[in-house]
Design a protein around this motif. Structure first.
Motif, PDB file in Angstrom:
ATOM      1  N   PRO A 190      32.992  92.058  64.286  1.00  0.00           N
ATOM      2  CA  PRO A 190      34.317  92.644  64.083  1.00  0.00           C
ATOM      3  C   PRO A 190      35.436  91.622  63.885  1.00  0.00           C
ATOM      4  CG  PRO A 190      33.665  92.850  66.362  1.00  0.00           C
ATOM      5  CD  PRO A 190      32.480  92.297  65.635  1.00  0.00           C
ATOM      6  N   GLY A 191      36.647  92.158  63.651  1.00  0.00           N
ATOM      7  CA  GLY A 191      37.807  91.320  63.353  1.00  0.00           C
ATOM      8  C   GLY A 191      38.025  90.187  64.353  1.00  0.00           C
ATOM      9  N   SER A 192      37.742  90.443  65.620  1.00  0.00           N
ATOM     10  CA  SER A 192      37.952  89.396  66.632  1.00  0.00           C
ATOM     11  C   SER A 192      37.065  88.186  66.346  1.00  0.00           C
ATOM     12  CB  SER A 192      37.627  89.931  68.030  1.00  0.00           C
ATOM     13  OG  SER A 192      38.391  91.070  68.284  1.00  0.00           O
ATOM     14  N   MET A 242      38.750  86.236  63.652  1.00  0.00           N
ATOM     15  CA  MET A 242      39.816  85.444  64.281  1.00  0.00           C
ATOM     16  C   MET A 242      39.211  84.189  64.909  1.00  0.00           C
ATOM     17  SD  MET A 242      42.292  86.442  67.540  1.00  0.00           S
ATOM     18  CE  MET A 242      43.263  87.745  66.860  1.00  0.00           C
ATOM     19  N   PHE A 282      47.902  91.006  69.356  1.00  0.00           N
ATOM     20  CA  PHE A 282      46.965  90.169  68.603  1.00  0.00           C
ATOM     21  C   PHE A 282      47.473  88.737  68.428  1.00  0.00           C
ATOM     22  CE2 PHE A 282      45.806  94.544  67.871  1.00  0.00           C
ATOM     23  CZ  PHE A 282      44.505  94.482  68.344  1.00  0.00           C
ATOM     24  N   ARG A 332      46.342  87.140  71.475  1.00  0.00           N
ATOM     25  CA  ARG A 332      44.910  86.820  71.411  1.00  0.00           C
ATOM     26  C   ARG A 332      44.705  85.500  70.651  1.00  0.00           C
ATOM     27  NH1 ARG A 332      40.712  91.584  69.875  1.00  0.00           N
ATOM     28  NH2 ARG A 332      41.730  92.598  71.611  1.00  0.00           N
ATOM     29  N   VAL A 383      50.166  86.773  62.831  1.00  0.00           N
ATOM     30  CA  VAL A 383      49.543  88.039  62.418  1.00  0.00           C
ATOM     31  C   VAL A 383      50.408  88.628  61.307  1.00  0.00           C
ATOM     32  CG1 VAL A 383      48.840  90.340  63.192  1.00  0.00           C
ATOM     33  CG2 VAL A 383      48.658  88.394  64.755  1.00  0.00           C
ATOM     34  N   ALA A 432      50.136  91.718  59.836  1.00  0.00           N
ATOM     35  CA  ALA A 432      50.470  93.113  60.177  1.00  0.00           C
ATOM     36  C   ALA A 432      50.051  93.329  61.631  1.00  0.00           C
ATOM     37  CB  ALA A 432      49.740  94.079  59.252  1.00  0.00           C
ATOM     38  N   THR A 452      49.259  95.168  64.587  1.00  0.00           N
ATOM     39  CA  THR A 452      48.884  96.563  64.816  1.00  0.00           C
ATOM     40  C   THR A 452      49.443  97.121  66.122  1.00  0.00           C
ATOM     41  OG1 THR A 452      46.795  95.720  63.955  1.00  0.00           O
ATOM     42  CG2 THR A 452      46.873  98.056  64.423  1.00  0.00           C
ATOM     43  N   ASP A 510      46.195  86.388  60.326  1.00  0.00           N
ATOM     44  CA  ASP A 510      45.457  87.598  60.689  1.00  0.00           C
ATOM     45  C   ASP A 510      45.836  88.685  59.683  1.00  0.00           C
ATOM     46  OD1 ASP A 510      45.106  90.268  61.787  1.00  0.00           O
ATOM     47  OD2 ASP A 510      44.733  89.360  63.741  1.00  0.00           O
ATOM     48  N   VAL A 563      43.919  91.580  59.504  1.00  0.00           N
ATOM     49  CA  VAL A 563      43.015  92.680  59.878  1.00  0.00           C
ATOM     50  C   VAL A 563      43.580  94.018  59.399  1.00  0.00           C
ATOM     51  CG1 VAL A 563      41.997  93.934  61.820  1.00  0.00           C
ATOM     52  CG2 VAL A 563      41.920  91.440  61.779  1.00  0.00           C
ATOM     53  N   THR A 564      44.872  94.229  59.642  1.00  0.00           N
ATOM     54  CA  THR A 564      45.467  95.510  59.267  1.00  0.00           C
ATOM     55  C   THR A 564      46.166  95.442  57.905  1.00  0.00           C
ATOM     56  OG1 THR A 564      45.621  96.382  61.496  1.00  0.00           O
ATOM     57  CG2 THR A 564      47.304  97.150  60.010  1.00  0.00           C
ATOM     58  N   GLN A 594      37.498  97.975  59.214  1.00  0.00           N
ATOM     59  CA  GLN A 594      37.757  99.352  59.671  1.00  0.00           C
ATOM     60  C   GLN A 594      39.179  99.847  59.466  1.00  0.00           C
ATOM     61  OE1 GLN A 594      37.747  96.606  61.484  1.00  0.00           O
ATOM     62  NE2 GLN A 594      38.646  96.810  63.503  1.00  0.00           N
ATOM     63  N   LYS A 595      40.022  99.057  58.802  1.00  0.00           N
ATOM     64  CA  LYS A 595      41.427  99.492  58.674  1.00  0.00           C
ATOM     65  C   LYS A 595      41.664  99.974  57.243  1.00  0.00           C
ATOM     66  CE  LYS A 595      42.321  97.423  62.776  1.00  0.00           C
ATOM     67  NZ  LYS A 595      43.007  97.862  63.952  1.00  0.00           N
TER      68      LYS A 595
HETATM   69  N1  PLP Z   1      43.845  91.604  64.754  1.00  0.00           N
HETATM   70  C1  PLP Z   1      44.518  92.746  64.544  1.00  0.00           C
HETATM   71  C2  PLP Z   1      45.880  92.706  63.935  1.00  0.00           C
HETATM   72  C3  PLP Z   1      43.936  93.965  64.894  1.00  0.00           C
HETATM   73  O1  PLP Z   1      44.601  95.103  64.690  1.00  0.00           O
HETATM   74  C4  PLP Z   1      42.643  93.971  65.469  1.00  0.00           C
HETATM   75  C5  PLP Z   1      42.007  95.242  65.882  1.00  0.00           C
HETATM   76  O2  PLP Z   1      42.620  96.257  65.996  1.00  0.00           O
HETATM   77  C6  PLP Z   1      41.984  92.753  65.658  1.00  0.00           C
HETATM   78  C7  PLP Z   1      42.613  91.593  65.289  1.00  0.00           C
HETATM   79  C8  PLP Z   1      40.616  92.712  66.264  1.00  0.00           C
HETATM   80  O3  PLP Z   1      39.700  93.363  65.457  1.00  0.00           O
HETATM   81  P1  PLP Z   1      38.369  94.036  66.083  1.00  0.00           P
HETATM   82  O4  PLP Z   1      38.817  95.094  67.016  1.00  0.00           O
HETATM   83  O5  PLP Z   1      37.655  94.541  64.867  1.00  0.00           O
HETATM   84  O6  PLP Z   1      37.621  92.950  66.775  1.00  0.00           O
END
Ligand code: PLP
Length: 373
Positions: free
Chosen positions: A70-72, A75, A97, A100, A144, A146, A148, A173, A175-176, A198-199
């Motif tokens: 996944p996105g993490s 990252m 995020f 994170r 980041v 966007a 989230t 980042d 992801v969104t 998934q976004k």
């Molecule tokens: N970065 C952003 C901006 C996110 O919105 C998310 C997840 O919602 C992530 C990172 C982490 O992605 P994942 O939950 O797929 O690991």
């Protein structure tokens, strides 16, 4: 013992912060026969997925590929490969995020210099420039695009311009943002970027597209220390995802999820990036108008709010959890709760990818009207 049977989930409408609704075309793609992860036909699909990703990211970067996680993990792949012990990283934090990212820098043994923006606001460019000027040894600017958790868009183009002016790398980042708002990796000079399936790509969760500039690849190849993560060491992953016919086993790719990733990128290419960005903007405007008619207020300034993630203030006297529960139970509709500082104060209504369509907007507004009455 409890009698177990096949899991048959209901058809929800996913309008939270992700995962968003997955198109049936993508779900069908996933149900096709599994190939071996080194089957020549699968390798062809990997190559085509990489070039579709280059289109989505608007980049010629050779090292552009989906990470099997996944996105993490995307990252983490950016941070563990580019940040070595003692490196200074300037991190713009606008929510969960960004925090994170700080955690990632510290776990790499780097020193995080943090700009803590007030939740719901954009990163101030002057603050970034002052810090870049004050610390000429900053190696990376991370932010980041966007956020989230707060619905805020950072000015990625301007932030990258500053990073390039002060000769530091950028980790972004997306992801969104990918597929939802304008994003141009090469034009903006981004060095390392990651996203999530998934976004706004409307794919199943669990895949993280990444892209690294040649400058970043050069640094990764000439590190002083080994990348601390075996799985995410880009020097090793390229043996499997790199170019040419010679591919070696690195890990067993989630083959069927990659069919889904390919199909979602193909759908984005068929629609056209600009059209996808405009569709999200139109969807946002229709939703915002409907929310205002219900006397609901959007929490983020119009100039930097995200069309694909609408943060709505919860009116006083309204029970956050009750409303979300009723939307789920009575309307099969998922919207998101507030995170961190925004917990209990806002709802997050996603309009991401396949979920960003008039039918969903009408459904959401009608359901909210009923529940808030
Ligand atoms: N970065 C952003 C901006 C996110 O919105 C998310 C997840 O919602 C992530 C990172 C982490 O992605 P994942 O939950 O797929 O690991």
């Amino acid at each position: 013992m409890k009698q177990l049977s096949t899991f048959l989930p209901p058809e929800r409408t996913l309008m939270g912060p992700g995962p968003s609704d997955v198109s049936p075309r993508i779900l069908n793609a996933m149900a096709r026969p599994t190939l071996g992860h080194l089957d020549p036909l699968f390798i062809e699909l990997m190559d085509e997925t990489k070039s579709l990703l280059q289109y989505a990211f608007q980049t010629e970067n050779a090292l552009t590929m989906p990470i099997s996680a996944p996105g993490s993990a995307g990252m983490e792949a950016c941070f563990v490969n580019l940040v070595e012990p003692g490196d200074k990283v300037l991190v713009c934090v606008n929510g969960v995020f960004g925090n994170r990212m700080v955690e990632n820098v510290e776990r790499c043994g780097g020193e995080a210099i943090v700009i803590n923006n007030q939740w719901g606001t954009q990163t101030d460019l002057n603050t970034v420039e002052d810090l870049l000027a004050k610390h000429p040894d900053i190696k990376v600017l991370a932010f980041v695009h966007a956020e989230t958790s707060t619905g805020v868009r950072n000015d990625a183009k301007a932030l990258c311009e500053l990073a390039n002016k002060y000769q530091c790398l950028t980790i972004v980042d997306a992801v969104t943002s990918l597929g939802g708002i304008e994003l141009k990796v090469d034009d903006w000079g981004i060095d390392a970027i990651y996203s999530g399936s998934q976004k706004c790509l409307s794919c199943v969760p669990g895949i993280s597209p990444v892209s690294f500039s040649d400058r970043a690849v050069n640094l990764i190849q000439n590190r002083k220390t080994k990348v601390q993560s075996w799985f995410l060491d880009m020097n090793l992953i390229v043996g499997y995802w790199g170019s040419g016919a010679k591919r070696a086993y690195h890990h067993t790719a989630p083959v069927n999820s990659m069919y889904a990733m390919y199909e979602s990128l193909l759908m984005l290419r068929e629609e056209g990036l600009e059209n996808a960005w405009q569709r999200h903007q139109r969807g946002h405007e229709a939703l915002a108008q409907g929310l205002e008619a219900l006397n609901l207020t959007l929490a983020v300034d119009k100039n930097y709010r995200l069309p694909q993630l609408n943060v709505v203030e919860i009116p006083s006297g309204v029970n956050d959890a009750d409303v979300r529960q009723r939307l789920l139970n009575e309307f099969n509709l998922e919207i998101g709760a507030g995170l961190g500082e925004f917990a209990g104060k806002v709802w997050r209504i996603g309009l991401m990818g396949y979920a960003c369509k008039p039918r969903n907007i009408d459904h959401c507004l009608a359901a909210l009207k009923q529940v808030l009455k």
